[in-house]
Design a protein around this motif. Sequence first.
Motif, short mmCIF file in Angstrom:
data_model
loop_
_atom_site.label_atom_id
_atom_site.label_comp_id
_atom_site.label_asym_id
_atom_site.label_seq_id
_atom_site.Cartn_x
_atom_site.Cartn_y
_atom_site.Cartn_z
N UNK A 72 0.83 -1.22 -0.13
CA UNK A 72 0.11 -0.65 -0.19
C UNK A 72 0.47 1.53 0.39
N UNK A 73 2.33 1.61 0.07
CA UNK A 73 2.84 2.60 0.48
C UNK A 73 3.37 2.88 -0.92
N UNK A 90 -6.63 9.47 7.05
CA UNK A 90 -6.51 8.20 7.58
C UNK A 90 -5.64 7.13 6.83
N UNK A 91 -6.08 7.08 5.68
CA UNK A 91 -5.50 5.80 4.88
C UNK A 91 -4.30 6.59 4.58
N UNK A 92 -3.99 7.34 3.96
CA UNK A 92 -2.77 7.89 3.78
C UNK A 92 -1.78 7.92 4.93
N UNK A 93 -1.96 8.03 6.30
CA UNK A 93 -0.78 8.03 7.74
C UNK A 93 -1.10 6.63 8.49
N UNK A 94 -1.91 5.45 8.43
CA UNK A 94 -2.12 4.38 8.51
C UNK A 94 -1.65 3.93 7.82
N UNK A 97 -0.81 5.09 1.89
CA UNK A 97 -1.38 5.89 0.30
C UNK A 97 -1.32 6.62 -0.06
N UNK A 98 -1.16 7.19 -1.33
CA UNK A 98 -1.26 8.55 -1.39
C UNK A 98 -2.66 8.80 -2.23
N UNK A 99 -3.46 9.70 -1.62
CA UNK A 99 -4.79 9.35 -1.42
C UNK A 99 -5.30 11.06 -2.17
#
Length: 293
Positions: A72-73, A90-94, A97-99
């Motif tokens: 996912x990185x 939160x998706x980016x931090x946890x 993801x590049x959101x």
Amino acid sequence: MDQSTLRNRITDQFSYRGERADIWRAFDLLFDTDEFLNLGYSEWYQPHIAGSSQRRLVTEVGSRVASHLPTTDGVRLLDVGCGRGGPALHLAYQFGFNVTGVDLVPYNIQMATENARGKHLDSEFIIGDATQLPFTRDSFTACTAIDALVYLPERNRVFATVADTLEPEAVLVVSDLVMQSDVTETERRLVDSFADAWDMPSLGTVEGYKAALDETSFELKAVEDITKHSVGRFRKWTTLYLQLLTSPLRALIERLLGAYDLDPLAITEQVRKAHHALPFLRHVIFVAELETT
């Protein structure tokens, strides 16, 4: 209601304009609605009103995306109906993801951008229509829509537009509020009344979402009903609120709401409509992959 009216009502609701926005201003006192507008997720032992159940739902969605990817990185992820950016960030931090987030409401995008800046994350947020996304094919490897499509009547068009932005075999994870399939006409009217009170179009069903995904080149991988961890727990709170209004505490509650410049009548009407509809609502996660052409 027509599309223009619906858009205006949604924009007003989430920009804190008009009496229908008071329910969200009330939620501000209890939840992280400056970041998260989605429903929550709580196991039986977790409190739903504390501990950011909304963030927990995003973790559930992110975990399902991650399970379909080798990593996912740095993976490019589109968040449709991103709201105020909490889920995307939160998706980016946890997960790394590049959101990129897209939302119809300018106020939401303003808040999302400010939230990203405050967290020192470089996620991008764009004002846009989910049925006319401003991206080219192969722009993203993954896509989420977290309790957002319930506000969009043309879900087939959304899925088709999303498909046009994704790489082959990209993963799509959608969580949404739907109506159970076997409702009577009376029950359907209760759900429709709830939807109108909360500025939503008619709610879809699991079967409707399945058909829409099938028509737009997605292969459905999983459907998970998470109602018992989410809206299945809400009716005890609506029951408590409505019971308190029939008690000597009513005047105190109304004064308290008034102290925050909230309209007790408008809030009570929306709570009452939700209370009557909740037995016929389901919270569901759909996981799909874009078929190769």
